[in-house]
Design a protein around this motif. Sequence first.
Motif, short mmCIF file in Angstrom:
data_model
loop_
_atom_site.label_atom_id
_atom_site.label_comp_id
_atom_site.label_asym_id
_atom_site.label_seq_id
_atom_site.Cartn_x
_atom_site.Cartn_y
_atom_site.Cartn_z
N LYS A 8 16.37 31.37 -18.02
CA LYS A 8 16.08 32.42 -17.05
C LYS A 8 16.36 33.80 -17.65
N ASN A 9 17.35 33.89 -18.54
CA ASN A 9 17.73 35.18 -19.11
C ASN A 9 16.89 35.58 -20.32
N ILE A 10 16.08 34.68 -20.85
CA ILE A 10 15.24 35.00 -21.99
C ILE A 10 14.02 35.77 -21.49
N SER A 11 13.77 36.91 -22.11
CA SER A 11 12.60 37.69 -21.73
C SER A 11 11.62 37.72 -22.89
N GLY A 12 10.35 37.65 -22.58
CA GLY A 12 9.33 37.67 -23.61
C GLY A 12 9.12 39.08 -24.13
N LYS A 13 8.73 39.18 -25.38
CA LYS A 13 8.47 40.48 -25.98
C LYS A 13 6.98 40.78 -25.86
N ILE A 14 6.68 41.93 -25.33
CA ILE A 14 5.29 42.35 -25.20
C ILE A 14 5.12 43.60 -26.06
N PHE A 15 4.23 43.52 -27.03
CA PHE A 15 4.00 44.64 -27.93
C PHE A 15 2.65 45.27 -27.65
N GLU A 16 2.60 46.58 -27.81
CA GLU A 16 1.37 47.33 -27.61
C GLU A 16 1.13 48.22 -28.82
N PRO A 17 -0.12 48.53 -29.11
CA PRO A 17 -0.41 49.44 -30.23
C PRO A 17 0.27 50.80 -30.03
N ARG A 18 0.66 51.40 -31.15
CA ARG A 18 1.35 52.69 -31.23
C ARG A 18 2.79 52.65 -30.71
N GLN A 19 3.32 51.47 -30.54
CA GLN A 19 4.71 51.32 -30.13
C GLN A 19 5.57 51.27 -31.38
N GLU A 20 6.75 51.90 -31.34
CA GLU A 20 7.67 51.87 -32.47
C GLU A 20 8.58 50.66 -32.35
N VAL A 21 8.75 49.95 -33.46
CA VAL A 21 9.57 48.74 -33.48
C VAL A 21 10.43 48.72 -34.73
N LEU A 22 11.45 47.87 -34.70
CA LEU A 22 12.28 47.62 -35.87
C LEU A 22 11.94 46.25 -36.43
#
Length: 91
Positions: free
Chosen positions: A25-39
């Motif tokens: 329940k505590n795990i959240s999915g990662k949603i990525f979008e173009p032009r987003q900054e990530v590590l």
Amino acid sequence: MDEIRNESYENAKIYKEKMKEIHDKNISGKIFEPRQEVLLFNNRLRLFPGKLRSKWMGPYIIEKVYHYGAVDIKDPKTGKIFIVNGLRLKP
């Protein structure tokens, strides 16, 4: 004696199922979008090993998101674009 063992086995099974539900329940999915900054996670720290060295590199800019978690990222310093697994990225 067998009854006590079976009862404790059932209790352990119930406990594991409840903990799995709470964890999932505590795990959240990662949603990525173009032009987003990530590590980007770097798991190949051979030159300077140490507990205090950061394993995250970046920031990088997302160029394109593919199906099944593949992501094109761009290094803003060099302009190089490469494909990485989305599991290695952190928003």
